[in-house]
Design an enzyme around this catalytic site. Structure first.
Site, PDB file in Angstrom:
ATOM      1  N   ASP A   1       0.855  -1.184   0.000  1.00 36.86           N
ATOM      2  CA  ASP A   1       0.000   0.000   0.000  1.00 36.86           C
ATOM      3  C   ASP A   1       0.893   1.236   0.000  1.00 36.86           C
ATOM      4  O   ASP A   1       1.853   1.312   0.773  1.00 36.86           O
ATOM      5  CB  ASP A   1      -0.905   0.018   1.235  1.00 36.86           C
ATOM      6  CG  ASP A   1      -1.919  -1.121   1.220  1.00 36.86           C
ATOM      7  OD1 ASP A   1      -1.982  -1.863   0.221  1.00 36.86           O
ATOM      8  OD2 ASP A   1      -2.657  -1.261   2.217  1.00 36.86           O
TER       9      ASP A   1
ATOM     10  N   ASP B   1     -15.621  -5.046  -1.392  1.00 36.55           N
ATOM     11  CA  ASP B   1     -15.382  -4.894   0.043  1.00 36.55           C
ATOM     12  C   ASP B   1     -16.730  -4.936   0.757  1.00 36.55           C
ATOM     13  O   ASP B   1     -17.687  -4.298   0.309  1.00 36.55           O
ATOM     14  CB  ASP B   1     -14.697  -3.559   0.326  1.00 36.55           C
ATOM     15  CG  ASP B   1     -13.342  -3.444  -0.377  1.00 36.55           C
ATOM     16  OD1 ASP B   1     -12.761  -4.495  -0.710  1.00 36.55           O
ATOM     17  OD2 ASP B   1     -12.891  -2.316  -0.596  1.00 36.55           O
TER      18      ASP B   1
END
Length: 239
Positions: A9, A131
């Protein structure tokens, strides 16, 4: 054999992790993501999941130069996501070396655009990001939970050609409390031909083994590696 996909990330070009998507929990693990990627590659890893957290916040691709370094200086197959909203962003991502891109919020907010990407670039290059919180789709960096049910949402895009889906149970992400194996099995039973990439909660090598035993094809993990809960040498048994 389960496919191992470590995550990198990015914020300000650095390798970071958040807890449950909260930017205030940012922790920098390495100033140089390439060093991290090479470390993974040296331990038999062939895939990488790269998330542009700056891009996710700003709604456009930001860290493409980092992506380019990772793609040109390793042989890793990279999927890239975070804030991809325009076709131009996808073009930049692919030109910078991504072999696949992930779209999450865009698939909810602008299904026509996301569907056009599947048509233009091909289903092998577009991954659906699904998600979920309590089996409902969450978007916008998980700040917003929709009324869309997870499995019908995935099924709708499967019917439009999607073959791969990254499914994150956001209540577990970054918590190191184990993955939502029951949820992934439920998806697999409902949609046996979809390639499920489990994400969120992996805390140990045993968690990866349990996902493999459950027949889940692939897993994304990050914090467990960065926090030393998984030794890179342990991954060699899966590669």
């Amino acid at each position: 054999m389960i496919e191992l996909i470590p995550a990198i990330d990015l914020i300000d070009g650095k390798c970071v992790r958040l807890t449950q998507g909260d930017y205030d929990t940012k922790k920098v693990y390495n100033e140089d993501p390439l060093e991290v990627a090479k470390m993974f590659e040296a331990h038999g890893i062939r895939r990488l999941h790269v998330v542009d957290l700056d891009g996710a916040r700003q709604g456009r691709i930001i860290n493409y130069r980092v992506l380019e370094r990772l793609a040109t200086r390793t042989a890793l197959v990279i999927d890239f996501g975070g804030g991809l909203k325009q076709e131009d962003d996808l073009e930049i991502a692919f030109e910078s070396g991504a072999q696949m891109v992930t779209g999450g919020s865009i698939a909810v907010k602008n299904p026509e655009v996301f569907t056009s990407w599947i048509t233009k670039f091909g289903s092998e290059k577009i991954i659906l990001g699904a998600d979920a919180k309590d089996k409902k789709i969450a978007i916008s960096g998980w700040e917003e939970t929709t009324d869309k049910e997870l499995i019908p949402f995935i099924e709708g895009y499967y019917d439009k050609g999607i073959t791969k889906v990254i499914c994150t149970d956001i209540s577990r992400d970054g918590m190191l409390q184990g993955p939502a194996i029951g949820l992934y099995k439920e998806i697999r039973e409902a949609l046996p031909f979809i390639y499920i990439i489990a994400s969120g909660g992996v805390s140990s090598i045993e968690d990866i083994e349990k996902l493999a035993e459950a027949g889940i094809p692939a897993v994304i993990f990050g914090k467990a590696i960065y926090e030393g809960k998984i030794d890179l040498k342990d991954l060699l048994r899966f590669t």
